[in-house]
Scaffold this active site. Structure first.
Site, PDB file in Angstrom:
ATOM      1  N   THR A  78       0.788  -1.235   0.000  1.00  0.00           N
ATOM      2  CA  THR A  78       0.000   0.000   0.000  1.00  0.00           C
ATOM      3  C   THR A  78       0.824   1.291   0.000  1.00  0.00           C
ATOM      4  OG1 THR A  78      -1.826  -1.113   1.036  1.00  0.00           O
ATOM      5  CG2 THR A  78      -1.744   1.276   1.322  1.00  0.00           C
TER       6      THR A  78
HETATM    7  P1  AMP Z   1      -1.295  -3.294   3.503  1.00  0.00           P
HETATM    8  O1  AMP Z   1      -2.534  -4.001   3.120  1.00  0.00           O
HETATM    9  O2  AMP Z   1      -0.501  -4.068   4.518  1.00  0.00           O
HETATM   10  O3  AMP Z   1      -0.458  -2.829   2.360  1.00  0.00           O
HETATM   11  O4  AMP Z   1      -1.749  -1.970   4.263  1.00  0.00           O
HETATM   12  C1  AMP Z   1      -2.969  -1.362   3.956  1.00  0.00           C
HETATM   13  C2  AMP Z   1      -3.680  -0.917   5.190  1.00  0.00           C
HETATM   14  O5  AMP Z   1      -2.982   0.176   5.771  1.00  0.00           O
HETATM   15  C3  AMP Z   1      -5.048  -0.377   4.885  1.00  0.00           C
HETATM   16  O6  AMP Z   1      -6.012  -1.402   4.781  1.00  0.00           O
HETATM   17  C4  AMP Z   1      -5.291   0.529   6.079  1.00  0.00           C
HETATM   18  O7  AMP Z   1      -5.816  -0.231   7.146  1.00  0.00           O
HETATM   19  C5  AMP Z   1      -3.892   1.012   6.472  1.00  0.00           C
HETATM   20  N1  AMP Z   1      -3.647   2.413   6.057  1.00  0.00           N
HETATM   21  C6  AMP Z   1      -3.946   2.975   4.890  1.00  0.00           C
HETATM   22  N2  AMP Z   1      -3.607   4.281   4.842  1.00  0.00           N
HETATM   23  C7  AMP Z   1      -3.062   4.549   6.027  1.00  0.00           C
HETATM   24  C8  AMP Z   1      -2.510   5.724   6.615  1.00  0.00           C
HETATM   25  N3  AMP Z   1      -2.456   6.863   5.914  1.00  0.00           N
HETATM   26  N4  AMP Z   1      -2.024   5.629   7.851  1.00  0.00           N
HETATM   27  C9  AMP Z   1      -2.055   4.459   8.526  1.00  0.00           C
HETATM   28  N5  AMP Z   1      -2.579   3.316   8.041  1.00  0.00           N
HETATM   29  C10 AMP Z   1      -3.081   3.349   6.804  1.00  0.00           C
HETATM   30 ZN    ZN Z   2      -3.151  -1.393  -0.471  1.00  0.00          ZN
HETATM   31 ZN    ZN Z   3      -3.565  -4.776   1.864  1.00  0.00          ZN
END
Ligand code: AMP
Ligand code: ZN
Ligand code: ZN
Length: 418
Positions: A78
């Protein structure tokens, strides 16, 4: 020999030609004051559009432009990809090289879940996101969550931004974004950014093929319908340009396709900087060299694991040029994960059914790109396109001079109305 006219007016004509040339290079697009809204639906795999019930998104794609797949950058996680979408830079160049990483110069680690790291400028300075480009050139921007939007970058911030709150519903976020467009003209943003995560969160928990993910796609689609209705009631629907993307796709995983770091190396000699579909390890000072570590991991690695020295990461990953990248990079095959045995027995029982982070060329990692509005062609389908090209397109729609980046104008050339 010059004629009398040229002698008299030659330098004036010359000046006029230069002025004309300069103005044609910087001529903003036809409707320079049209608002632009960029939406990210985290984890919306490219094929969810057909696979699930998404009537609003489908109608926008049909009436505008739509890519088969938006190819993410490595690693297909992400934070690196949201910052690539916003800057046009590969993670090796914008410095957000993973959701979790270590910076040797700071002797500190970045954690995507840390509000302090999200707001701390030192992590975010290697790239210029679109909302900073916009503000620098006089376009007011409003970010309703987006990785990087909470930090001051190059001394600038978006006019409006918020501290991330994952508990807010998709509809609350839409309403919050729309409220900024109700402000008096002098304060109102022209560029809005919106981030929705429900499709990613549910895709992890229940897997990409589940009824739960189908329902999450419907929730995101309903939120887009609410956004369109909100724009209509404000008289903004016809003039607004909408770009809807995602950061990566989603693939199935299971607890029986796991490779343990403890089986590959002496973990007391290394700092494990990230795990999952890809991972990174850094030898602790005074232990082994990266080359020795990579060779010993390779000797034990199962066929589903690729092991690279940072300098040898395949060129198509564009993942070498930053000291934040771990000296030894591990990449598992689709569906496989790298994990630690610490707490595994407890963890295994609730192992997520979906994940992402694999090679961006893996079909399941493909993301969403569609756009609709007066700036865009109508009913145009395009082939796969790399996500580094989005930044230049957004700059063109807003009439901005882009900062140097890794993309080019191929997406803009293909999707903008002529
Ligand atoms: P990942 O799936 O491990 O790549 O991380 C994605 C998750 O990060 C999302 O589903 C959110 O729960 C979290 N996330 C997204 N944007 C943010 C942000 N700006 N600050 C903190 N957590 C976030
Ligand atoms: Zn993502
Ligand atoms: Zn994810």
């Amino acid at each position: 020999m010059k004629c009398a006219f040229m002698q008299r007016f030659g330098s004036f004509v010359h000046l006029l030609l230069i002025l004309l040339a300069v103005s044609s290079c910087t001529t903003p697009p036809a409707r320079p004051l049209a608002p632009l809204i960029l939406v990210s639906i985290d984890g919306f795999r490219w094929d969810y559009l057909q696979k699930y019930d998404a009537p609003t998104l489908k109608a926008l794609a049909a009436g505008g432009v739509h890519a088969q797949r938006l190819t993410p950058s490595f690693p297909s996680k992400t934070f690196p990809n949201h910052f690539t979408l916003a800057t046009g830079l590969r993670p090796e160049h914008h410095g957000i090289v993973s959701n979790y990483f270590f910076d040797p110069a700071f002797n500190a680690s970045f954690n995507k879940n840390s509000p302090a790291d999200n707001a701390d400028p030192r992590w975010w300075q290697q790239g210029e996101p679109i909302w900073i480009t916009a503000e620098k050139q006089g376009v007011r921007s409003a970010c309703y969550f987006w990785p990087g939007s909470e930090a001051e970058i190059h001394g600038t911030r978006p006019s409006f931004h918020l501290t991330y709150d994952g508990k807010q519903t998709s509809n609350q976020r839409v309403d919050g974004l729309l409220a900024w467009f109700d402000l008096p003209a002098a304060q109102r943003p022209r560029f809005g950014v919106l981030y929705l995560e429900v499709v990613d969160v549910v895709g992890h928990r229940a897997g990409p093929d589940s009824p739960e993910t189908a329902a999450a796609v419907k929730e995101a689609d309903d939120a887009m319908a609410r956004l369109l209705a909100g724009l209509s009631s404000r008289g903004l629907r016809d003039q607004t340009n909408l770009v809807i993307v995602s950061d990566h796709g989603m693939s199935e995983q299971s607890a029986d396709r796991v490779i343990f770091v403890e089986d590959l190396m002496n973990v007391s000699q290394v700092q494990v900087e990230s795990t999952g579909p890809n991972g990174g390890v850094r030898p602790r000072p005074g232990t082994v060299t990266p080359a020795e570590l990579a060779a010993s991991i390779r000797a034990k690695a199962p066929p589903a694991l690729k092991v690279y020295l940072r300098e040898e990461v395949p060129a198509q990953f564009h993942y070498r040029d930053n000291p934040r990248i771990p000296p030894v990079v591990l990449v598992a095959d689709d569906h496989w994960n790298i994990e630690s045995r610490l707490g595994w027995t407890k963890f295994a029982n609730s192992y997520n059914r979906g994940n992402h982070g694999w090679d961006p060329a893996t079909p399941n990692m493909g993301a969403l790109f569609l756009a609709s509005g007066p700036a865009f062609r109508r009913g145009h389908e395009l082939a796969d396109v790399d996500n580094i090209h989005l930044y230049n397109l957004l700059c063109r729609v807003l009439g901005l001079q882009p900062a140097p980046n890794d993309g080019d104008d191929r997406l803009a050339r293909e999707v903008l109305a002529r």
